[in-house]
Design a protein around this motif. Structure first.
Motif, PDB file in Angstrom:
ATOM      1  N   LEU A 245      -3.235   1.617   8.249  1.00 37.22           N
ATOM      2  CA  LEU A 245      -3.052   2.845   7.502  1.00 37.22           C
ATOM      3  C   LEU A 245      -3.310   4.029   8.420  1.00 37.22           C
ATOM      4  O   LEU A 245      -4.115   3.948   9.350  1.00 37.22           O
ATOM      5  CB  LEU A 245      -4.012   2.901   6.308  1.00 37.22           C
ATOM      6  CG  LEU A 245      -3.931   1.769   5.279  1.00 37.22           C
ATOM      7  CD1 LEU A 245      -4.943   2.008   4.171  1.00 37.22           C
ATOM      8  CD2 LEU A 245      -2.528   1.637   4.707  1.00 37.22           C
ATOM      9  N   SER A 246      -2.643   5.135   8.131  1.00 38.97           N
ATOM     10  CA  SER A 246      -2.912   6.351   8.883  1.00 38.97           C
ATOM     11  C   SER A 246      -4.294   6.874   8.493  1.00 38.97           C
ATOM     12  O   SER A 246      -4.842   6.495   7.450  1.00 38.97           O
ATOM     13  CB  SER A 246      -1.847   7.402   8.557  1.00 38.97           C
ATOM     14  OG  SER A 246      -2.035   7.892   7.233  1.00 38.97           O
ATOM     15  N   PRO A 247      -4.879   7.759   9.318  1.00 46.30           N
ATOM     16  CA  PRO A 247      -6.192   8.323   8.955  1.00 46.30           C
ATOM     17  C   PRO A 247      -6.195   8.967   7.576  1.00 46.30           C
ATOM     18  O   PRO A 247      -7.162   8.833   6.821  1.00 46.30           O
ATOM     19  CB  PRO A 247      -6.433   9.355  10.067  1.00 46.30           C
ATOM     20  CG  PRO A 247      -5.690   8.811  11.248  1.00 46.30           C
ATOM     21  CD  PRO A 247      -4.450   8.194  10.670  1.00 46.30           C
ATOM     22  N   ARG A 248      -5.109   9.677   7.233  1.00 46.89           N
ATOM     23  CA  ARG A 248      -5.030  10.310   5.920  1.00 46.89           C
ATOM     24  C   ARG A 248      -4.983   9.262   4.813  1.00 46.89           C
ATOM     25  O   ARG A 248      -5.603   9.414   3.755  1.00 46.89           O
ATOM     26  CB  ARG A 248      -3.796  11.209   5.843  1.00 46.89           C
ATOM     27  CG  ARG A 248      -3.962  12.565   6.500  1.00 46.89           C
ATOM     28  CD  ARG A 248      -5.059  13.386   5.858  1.00 46.89           C
ATOM     29  NE  ARG A 248      -4.701  14.783   5.691  1.00 46.89           N
ATOM     30  CZ  ARG A 248      -5.529  15.704   5.242  1.00 46.89           C
ATOM     31  NH1 ARG A 248      -6.770  15.393   4.922  1.00 46.89           N
ATOM     32  NH2 ARG A 248      -5.138  16.962   5.078  1.00 46.89           N
ATOM     33  N   GLU A 249      -4.220   8.203   5.035  1.00 49.80           N
ATOM     34  CA  GLU A 249      -4.128   7.141   4.036  1.00 49.80           C
ATOM     35  C   GLU A 249      -5.464   6.444   3.869  1.00 49.80           C
ATOM     36  O   GLU A 249      -5.863   6.088   2.754  1.00 49.80           O
ATOM     37  CB  GLU A 249      -3.036   6.153   4.440  1.00 49.80           C
ATOM     38  CG  GLU A 249      -1.633   6.720   4.318  1.00 49.80           C
ATOM     39  CD  GLU A 249      -0.589   5.880   5.020  1.00 49.80           C
ATOM     40  OE1 GLU A 249       0.613   6.146   4.814  1.00 49.80           O
ATOM     41  OE2 GLU A 249      -0.954   4.970   5.801  1.00 49.80           O
ATOM     42  N   GLU A 250      -6.179   6.235   4.988  1.00 47.33           N
ATOM     43  CA  GLU A 250      -7.511   5.640   4.908  1.00 47.33           C
ATOM     44  C   GLU A 250      -8.438   6.526   4.079  1.00 47.33           C
ATOM     45  O   GLU A 250      -9.240   6.028   3.276  1.00 47.33           O
ATOM     46  CB  GLU A 250      -8.102   5.449   6.310  1.00 47.33           C
ATOM     47  CG  GLU A 250      -7.438   4.375   7.150  1.00 47.33           C
ATOM     48  CD  GLU A 250      -7.923   2.978   6.792  1.00 47.33           C
ATOM     49  OE1 GLU A 250      -8.666   2.825   5.784  1.00 47.33           O
ATOM     50  OE2 GLU A 250      -7.559   2.038   7.518  1.00 47.33           O
ATOM     51  N   GLU A 251      -8.320   7.835   4.280  1.00 50.05           N
ATOM     52  CA  GLU A 251      -9.169   8.763   3.541  1.00 50.05           C
ATOM     53  C   GLU A 251      -8.859   8.722   2.052  1.00 50.05           C
ATOM     54  O   GLU A 251      -9.769   8.702   1.212  1.00 50.05           O
ATOM     55  CB  GLU A 251      -8.988  10.179   4.084  1.00 50.05           C
ATOM     56  CG  GLU A 251      -9.954  11.195   3.497  1.00 50.05           C
ATOM     57  CD  GLU A 251      -9.820  12.576   4.112  1.00 50.05           C
ATOM     58  OE1 GLU A 251     -10.529  13.493   3.651  1.00 50.05           O
ATOM     59  OE2 GLU A 251      -9.007  12.732   5.057  1.00 50.05           O
TER      60      GLU A 251
END
Length: 232
Positions: free
Chosen positions: A160-166
């Protein structure tokens, strides 16, 4: 039949157990291979695909160790009179593939067994909505700490991208899409898009399954590594 879903049942209430067994035997693609009040006398795991398990087996404490033990070997569908969010979250964390309350109808019950047997996650609809309250309560008890850092990427885990992880971390902590948008200073439609991407990457078929994956990931991320010095 050779392609039937093989099911074992554990419930310490004879009438309830017979009712569950009767419902399952009515389904042409189901085969009940065991029905008992004690998980210790179940058939060998190789003999069945799904364990339908009552959560409270003769005690006031949930049988979470039983859930965890069998979830390592077969698919576990918890069917319980308890609709407490804490019980649902605990079962998910122990590896259960589904959780239904005993008020679920016959069609929902049969559908849940099929979903679990094919690798999906099943949850009573009303439970999906109350999970966020329990997760938010846990977050407050942890002092409102933000989601833990993402786990290192691995070859068998969708990245996942960092934003998706967040976003996924906020889902695990019980926030709604609107609340996530406020916290991340994004539009709600943008958060909705992130959630759809996450569902696609993690192959989460519905809200219940995405919640399960978020809880599992959040649990793993906040579990501290073992300190070798602790065993000295």
């Amino acid at each position: 039949m050779s392609d039937a879903i093989r099911i074992a049942i554990v419930d310490d209430h004879p009438l309830t157990r017979r009712g569950v067994e009767s419902i399952l035997r009515e389904q042409p693609d189901f085969e009940v291979v065991g029905s008992c009040d004690d998980p210790g006398v179940l058939p060998a795991p190789a003999r069945f695909d799904v364990l339908v398990l009552d959560l409270y087996l003769g005690t006031d404490e949930p049988s979470l160790d039983v859930v965890g033990q069998w979830a390592e070997q077969v698919k576990v569908l918890v069917v319980s009179a308890s609709g407490r969010a804490a019980d649902v979250v605990a079962c998910i964390r122990r590896g259960a593939s589904g959780y239904l309350t005993k008020s679920a109808g016959t069609a929902m019950f049969a559908s849940a067994v099929r979903t679990v047997a094919t690798g999906g996650f099943a949850l009573s609809p009303q439970l999906a909505d109350i999970l966020s309250g329990e997760l938010a309560r846990e977050r407050r008890m942890r002092g409102g700490r933000p989601p833990a850092a993402a786990l290192p990427a691995s070859t068998d885990r969708p990245e996942l991208s960092p934003r998706e992880e967040e976003v996924l971390g906020h889902i695990a902590n019980g926030y709604t899409h609107a609340q996530i948008a406020t916290r991340m200073k994004l539009g709600k439609s943008t958060v909705d898009t992130y959630v759809e991407r996450i569902r696609h990457k993690l192959q989460a078929g519905n809200k219940a399954e995405l919640t399960r994956l978020a809880i599992e990931r959040e649990t793993a991320e906040r579990t501290p590594p073992t300190d070798p010095r602790a065993t000295r």
